[in-house]
Design an enzyme around this catalytic site. Structure first.
Site, PDB file in Angstrom:
ATOM      1  CE  LYS A 101      -4.921  -2.469   2.280  1.00 18.29           C
ATOM      2  NZ  LYS A 101      -3.785  -3.120   2.337  1.00 18.29           N
ATOM      3  CB  THR A 127      -0.937   0.200   1.390  1.00 18.18           C
ATOM      4  OG1 THR A 127      -1.649  -1.236   1.332  1.00 18.18           O
ATOM      5  CG2 THR A 127      -1.893   1.090   1.193  1.00 18.18           C
ATOM      6  CB  CYS A 159      -4.117  -2.197   7.298  1.00 17.01           C
ATOM      7  SG  CYS A 159      -2.993  -3.540   6.548  1.00 17.01           S
TER       8      CYS A 159
HETATM    9  C1  UDX Z   1      -7.822  -4.322   7.008  1.00 17.03           C
HETATM   10  C2  UDX Z   1      -8.991  -4.472   6.067  1.00 17.03           C
HETATM   11  O1  UDX Z   1     -10.169  -5.067   6.316  1.00 17.03           O
HETATM   12  C3  UDX Z   1      -8.423  -5.273   4.786  1.00 17.03           C
HETATM   13  O2  UDX Z   1      -9.395  -5.219   3.558  1.00 17.03           O
HETATM   14  C4  UDX Z   1      -7.230  -4.648   4.512  1.00 17.03           C
HETATM   15  O3  UDX Z   1      -6.592  -5.298   3.431  1.00 17.03           O
HETATM   16  C5  UDX Z   1      -6.130  -4.705   5.474  1.00 17.03           C
HETATM   17  O4  UDX Z   1      -6.738  -3.719   6.923  1.00 17.03           O
HETATM   18  P1  UDX Z   1      -7.135  -6.089   9.118  1.00 17.03           P
HETATM   19  O5  UDX Z   1      -6.474  -4.762   9.543  1.00 17.03           O
HETATM   20  O6  UDX Z   1      -6.714  -7.299   9.039  1.00 17.03           O
HETATM   21  O7  UDX Z   1      -7.727  -5.735   7.626  1.00 17.03           O
HETATM   22  O8  UDX Z   1      -8.670  -5.941   9.990  1.00 17.03           O
HETATM   23  P2  UDX Z   1      -9.982  -5.555  10.080  1.00 17.03           P
HETATM   24  O9  UDX Z   1     -10.880  -6.890  10.263  1.00 17.03           O
HETATM   25  O10 UDX Z   1     -10.431  -4.779   9.040  1.00 17.03           O
HETATM   26  O11 UDX Z   1     -10.036  -4.801  11.664  1.00 17.03           O
HETATM   27  C6  UDX Z   1      -9.122  -3.765  11.598  1.00 17.03           C
HETATM   28  C7  UDX Z   1      -9.534  -3.160  13.095  1.00 17.03           C
HETATM   29  O12 UDX Z   1     -10.970  -2.344  13.189  1.00 17.03           O
HETATM   30  C8  UDX Z   1      -9.468  -4.162  14.370  1.00 17.03           C
HETATM   31  O13 UDX Z   1      -8.802  -3.426  15.244  1.00 17.03           O
HETATM   32  C9  UDX Z   1     -10.853  -4.486  14.537  1.00 17.03           C
HETATM   33  O14 UDX Z   1     -10.983  -4.887  15.782  1.00 17.03           O
HETATM   34  C10 UDX Z   1     -11.348  -3.106  14.266  1.00 17.03           C
HETATM   35  N1  UDX Z   1     -12.970  -3.249  14.042  1.00 17.03           N
HETATM   36  C11 UDX Z   1     -13.244  -4.008  12.671  1.00 17.03           C
HETATM   37  C12 UDX Z   1     -13.842  -2.785  14.917  1.00 17.03           C
HETATM   38  O15 UDX Z   1     -13.875  -2.149  15.695  1.00 17.03           O
HETATM   39  N2  UDX Z   1     -15.015  -2.740  14.242  1.00 17.03           N
HETATM   40  C13 UDX Z   1     -15.590  -3.440  13.153  1.00 17.03           C
HETATM   41  O16 UDX Z   1     -16.798  -3.452  13.073  1.00 17.03           O
HETATM   42  C14 UDX Z   1     -14.677  -4.020  12.338  1.00 17.03           C
END
Ligand code: UDX
Length: 439
Positions: free
Chosen positions: A210, A122, A266
């Site tokens: 992204k 990214t 991310c």
């Molecule tokens: C994210 C994106 O979802 C993904 O598409 C991208 O490629 C990389 O970044 P990731 O960081 O693995 O993926 O986790 P994600 O499941 O999106 O959760 C990110 C954060 O948000 C976590 O800390 C999670 O606990 C929090 N979260 C997620 C919430 O607080 N509420 C939600 O509804 C979803």
């Protein structure tokens, strides 16, 4: 096909294993020799569901090997994916592109024949031409080296699934890209044939895809967490409200779980990176809301600290606090910008003795936060505690019987930062139960 994957972190190691699963011959390359040894032994250097199985399968089949040598990588294939990390610059909002440009500089002088470099990392929009210029300046094959932008949308803990069955494939090309599109379509043919929407676009759109997607996901989370603040002030229940909103298909319930907010490698960095880049481009005003999204997110952590202090009568010094969860989300051992650990560390700074437990992330947490105490077992972690905080929603935590815990705690007080504990069951078992955004 033969291909390489340069950079074998969460993204690259998964991509390499999944490409082998698709039938390709893959050489993963990373400058960290310890990581290479672990990967070549058929294991992942981090916890990711299903990845160990794929690595074991394909290192054994001979379709997947790993090296620390750029020379080997350059000689191995003429399709090279780059998946090195682009973290946030220390003290700044912008991306740190050191690893990306270092990889390109190392690879370029070894590219003697036509090749395609497909970047998955990214980056701020506008990076692709810089990568092309570097390659054309330093590769003996010069403009026979083509650059494609192929952003990766995988979620940790679903990384294998998301790589093999992505929501969409985005392929960004320059106007002159005769080989690049053919090679990438061939590489992903099984995924494309299975029906994954495939969007062919220009570099800038692919680069923005992204960070814009992650900025939207972060905004959705901060939106519901902003509503949680209004719920706290009004006595409404943000969990029920999210359900009600989510039934509208235009809103959707997924990715809208209220609680302690987002962390990880991310969402926070992409939000800030996009904001910084938009500012450089003179479009900062358009994304001013992203600054607020970040602020709301950080305020959730502060709210949790304030609630804990309140619960302890205003003074945390000498109090024993148990924290369930260290990973930034369940299903991973990744602790990058973990909301749970940020809260734990802050409580420690305020004088509490903090014991953290987590099913997967304790080794990483211990290294980064030696000042905290750790316990392997979430039940034992509650022994003599004054306050229990539920900060990462591992499913096993919501299955623990609160009645069983009550006898261990010095004080039966719990705050649910993720909204997945059963409030009635905890109250029935004698606990003082509080939750973010809920009455
Ligand atoms: C994210 C994106 O979802 C993904 O598409 C991208 O490629 C990389 O970044 P990731 O960081 O693995 O993926 O986790 P994600 O499941 O999106 O959760 C990110 C954060 O948000 C976590 O800390 C999670 O606990 C929090 N979260 C997620 C919430 O607080 N509420 C939600 O509804 C979803």
């Amino acid at each position: 096909m033969k291909l390489t994957v340069i950079g074998c972190g969460y993204l690259g190691a998964t991509h390499a294993a999944c490409m082998a699963e698709l039938g390709h011959e893959v050489l993963g390359m990373d400058s960290d020799i310890d990581k290479i040894h672990i990967l070549n032994s058929g294991k992942a250097p981090f916890h990711e569901r299903g990845l160990d199985d794929l690595l074991a399968k394909h290192t054994a089949s001979g379709r997947l090997t790993f090296t620390a040598s750029y020379a080997e990588a350059a000689a191995f294939a003429d399709l090279h994916f780059i998946g090195v990390g682009t973290p946030q610059q220390p003290g700044k909002h912008a991306y740190d592109l050191t690893h990306l440009f270092a990889a390109v500089r190392q690879l370029a002088p070894r590219l003697t024949d036509a090749a395609v470099i497909a970047v998955k990392s990214t980056v701020p929009v506008g990076t692709a031409p810089r990568v092309r210029d570097l390659l054309h300046a330093h590769a003996p094959a010069r403009d026979a080296v083509e650059v494609a932008w192929n952003p990766e949308f995988l979620r940790e803990s679903f990384a294998v699934e998301d790589t093999l069955r992505p929501d969409r494939l985005v392929l960004g090309f320059d106007t002159a890209h005769s080989r690049a599109e053919t090679m990438l379509r061939q590489c992903y043919s099984q995924i494309i044939d299975a029906g994954a929407p495939t969007i062919v676009t220009d570099w800038a759109t692919a680069e923005l895809a992204k960070s814009a997607a992650n900025a939207f996901l972060a905004t959705k989370i901060s939106f519901i967490n902003a509503i949680a603040e209004v719920c706290e002030a009004s006595g409404a229940d943000v969990g029920q409200l999210a359900d009600i909103l989510g039934h509208d298909v235009r809103i959707g319930r997924r990715g809208m779980r209220p609680g302690l907010g987002f962390g990880g490698g991310c969402l926070p960095k992409d939000l800030r990176g996009l904001l910084a880049r938009a500012g450089e481009l003179g479009a900062g005003q358009a994304l001013a809301l992203l600054g607020e999204v970040d602020t709301i997110n950080n305020r959730r952590r502060q709210r949790m600290i304030d609630l804990a202090r309140e619960q302890m009568g205003g003074d945390l010094s000498g109090k024993r606090i148990t924290v369930w969860g260290a990973a930034f989300k369940p299903g991973t051992d990744d602790i990058r910008d973990s909301p749970a650990l940020a809260v734990a560390q802050h409580l420690h700074e305020l004088g509490a003795t903090v014991t953290v437990t987590d099913p997967k992330a304790l080794d990483n947490a211990r290294k980064q936060h030696p000042e905290l105490d750790y316990a392997d077992d979430p039940v034992a972690a509650v022994q003599d505690t004054d306050l229990l905080l539920h900060l990462t929603e591992w499913p096993q935590y919501s299955r623990i019987d609160p009645a069983r815990l009550a006898a261990r705690a010095a004080n039966t007080a719990v705050i649910d930062g993720r909204g997945t504990l059963n409030a009635d069951a905890w109250r029935d078992a004698g606990w003082t139960f509080k939750a973010l955004g809920r009455p």
